[in-house]
Design a protein around this motif. Structure first.
Motif, PDB file in Angstrom:
ATOM      1  N   UNK A 194       0.828  -1.206   0.000  1.00 15.15           N
ATOM      2  CA  UNK A 194       0.000   0.000   0.000  1.00 15.15           C
ATOM      3  C   UNK A 194       0.862   1.256   0.000  1.00 15.15           C
ATOM      4  N   UNK A 195       1.884   1.298   0.839  1.00 22.09           N
ATOM      5  CA  UNK A 195       2.795   2.436   0.808  1.00 22.09           C
ATOM      6  C   UNK A 195       4.121   2.026   1.423  1.00 22.09           C
ATOM      7  N   UNK A 201       7.113   3.547   1.875  1.00 19.15           N
ATOM      8  CA  UNK A 201       7.795   4.411   2.839  1.00 19.15           C
ATOM      9  C   UNK A 201       7.064   4.453   4.175  1.00 19.15           C
ATOM     10  N   UNK A 202       5.743   4.484   4.100  1.00 18.28           N
ATOM     11  CA  UNK A 202       4.964   4.502   5.341  1.00 18.28           C
ATOM     12  C   UNK A 202       5.244   3.234   6.143  1.00 18.28           C
TER      13      UNK A 202
END
Lengths: 266, 271
Positions: B156-157, B159-160
């Protein structure tokens, strides 16, 4: 027009514990300097706002501080207790991946529905739990991202342009929300913004970045311009201020530093 | 199991196994846009067969080794800037396929059924093949369950997830290995040229009927199982090659999914 100057109350901000600090951070990409000896500090209970033009290296600096990118030189010092809540820039869930807000919050930490409701309540986005991530407005996405950061009970919030995709009135509201979260949770906040005007009332320290730190310090003036009041309503307007500061240099077309005394032909 | 003495039931059993495991894995292949990556691994499987024959190993083991090696190589090459990612995958996919075919064709000492490897030979599945598939399938599902949350988070992300402490490199690497294992296992069922379709078509068909990633994975498994069932039945009924018929059945199901209206509340436009 009366201009009221007010210094924000900063209880023991200067003596509070440093949560994260970058010193002498230098980074090059394809031979171009992206960060040049950048120093920055965020203390507990303090909101530090990073401003600067596009391409100034704001997001890169945040990624270096978070350990997502390695600097060529310089060090990042993190207090042992630091737990980061991060809101990244540019966030969209691929439409091919079905996802509810509830499952999205689960990814940060497995938590009960009641906990999720509570944190959504805190960011002013109640009743979104069962919604699809694809059906959220820009403002709702930012609030859900904030909720995901808070689910981890962080003591340092790192927010990369947390108001993007939000209309102007909504932006002021979001900054006020961030200030309230800081007050309630006593966490440090590192905030990126390219908006010079909106953020200032909700910030303790401003760092102006353009590959190097141009200037940093306290935001000084609060503006209560009637046009702002008309645009955003009185409550939002009281959150507005502009940051008066002085540059001792300007930037040439490639971002290089030019002393202010140098004659320029434009 | 006596039922496995019948080649038809062996085929059904192998097909259902692969389809069930491919569902969740295929969802991630779709979400992470790795269809071409899967194709590349599948093509390299043929080189693995050749490798296995040369070294005197079983073709299954050779395939597994080749797929895993390539998955590790691709994992390490991720982030290189010299070539666009799809160009690199294309080079590896077709050169490994070509080298594999050349190598197999030089082995005059034994008859190798090339078509069987390219398009599957599910009716020739042996009991030991099924043991391999069952062991591998259960292993893959177990590992996938373990890395499900971090893998979903980095999908989904990235870096997050990384900022939240997810080990991005290892999670991705393990996922690539799972694909390698399932491709090695599925080669007998639909063949190296069609394996990726068994992962991505059921996942794509499932999308509109799911509101959560887990639901999409489960529905994809069901679609895959239905495709194998329908494909095998049709292939017996009309005497068509089993692997391609299974894929064609999956394509029919995908088309039907476009026409069928999803249950209210599902899908991306809900809310």
């Amino acid at each position: 027009m009366p201009i009221r100057l007010r210094r924000r109350p900063q209880p023991d901000a200067a003596s509070a514990e440093v949560l994260i600090a970058g010193r002498g951070l230098t980074l090059e990409a394809q031979g171009q300097p992206v960060l040049d000896h950048v120093g920055i500090e965020v203390r507990r209970g303090e909101i530090v706002t990073l401003i600067g033009p596009n391409g100034a290296g704001k997001t890169t600096l945040v990624k270096v501080l978070l350990g997502l990118q390695r600097p060529d030189r310089g060090v990042v010092e993190k207090a042992a207790c630091v737990r980061v809540g991060y809101v990244p820039q540019r966030f969209a869930v691929d439409p091919v991946l079905p996802l509810t807000v509830s499952r999205f919050l689960d990814l940060a930490r497995r938590c009960s529905p009641a906990e999720k409701e509570a944190v959504l309540e805190e960011v002013g986005a109640p009743a979104l739990l069962a919604r699809s991530m694809h059906a959220l407005s820009g403002g709702e996405i930012q609030r859900v991202l904030l909720a995901r950061a808070l689910v981890r009970d962080p003591n340092l919030l790192v927010l990369d342009e947390p108001v993007q995709g939000v209309d102007y009135a909504g932006q002021a509201e979001l900054y006020a929300l961030i200030a309230r979260i800081r007050d309630r949770r006593r966490c440090g906040v590192l905030l990126i913004s390219h908006d010079l005007h909106l953020v200032m009332a909700a910030t303790d320290q401003v760092v102006c970045l353009n590959r190097h730190v141009c200037c940093s310090g306290l935001p000084e003036a609060v503006s209560r311009h009637p046009e702002y009041v008309a645009l955003f309503g009185r409550r939002a307007a009281s959150e507005l201020a502009f940051y008066s500061h002085r540059h001792d240099h300007r930037h040439g077309p490639d971002g290089e530093v030019v002393p202010l005394t140098a004659p320029h032909s434009i | 199991m006596p039922i496995l003495d019948d080649f038809i039931w062996r085929a059904v059993f192998a097909g259902l196994l692969i389809a069930a495991v491919s569902g969740p894995l295929g969802c991630f292949v779709v979400w992470r846009r790795m269809a071409y990556f899967g194709d590349t691994l599948a093509h390299s499987a043929l080189m693995g067969v050749a490798l296995g024959l040369v070294l005197g190993l079983s073709p299954n083991l050779g395939t597994l080794v080749a797929c895993i090696l390539l998955a590790v190589l691709l994992g390490l090459l991720e982030g290189q800037r010299r070539l666009p990612g799809d160009t690199l995958l294309g080079i590896l996919a077709h050169s490994t396929l070509a080298i594999g075919i050349v190598a197999i064709s030089t082995m005059t000492s034994m008859r190798v059924d090339l078509m069987g490897y390219l398009f599957g030979d599910i009716l020739a599945v042996t009991k030991s093949d099924i043991a391999w598939m069952a062991g591998g399938g259960v292993g893959v599902l177990l590992v996938l369950a373990l890395i499900w949350r971090p893998l979903l988070a980095i999908t989904i992300h990235r870096d997050l997830a990384a900022a939240e402490g997810v080990p991005v490199f290892w999670t991705r690497q393990i996922f690539m290995l799972l694909i390698a294992v399932i491709i090695a296992g599925a080669m007998k069922v639909v063949g190296v040229l069609l394996i990726t379709s068994l992962m991505i078509i059921p996942a794509a068909a499932a999308r509109r009927f799911a509101r959560t990633p887990e639901a999409m994975a489960a529905i994809a498994s069901l679609v895959g199982v239905a495709a194998v069932g329908g494909g095998l039945w049709s292939s017996f009924r009309w005497d068509t090659p089993a692997g391609p018929t299974i894929v064609a059945a999956a394509a029919v199901l995908f088309t039907l999914s476009l026409i069928a209206s999803p249950p209210s509340g599902a899908g991306s436009s809900s809310g």
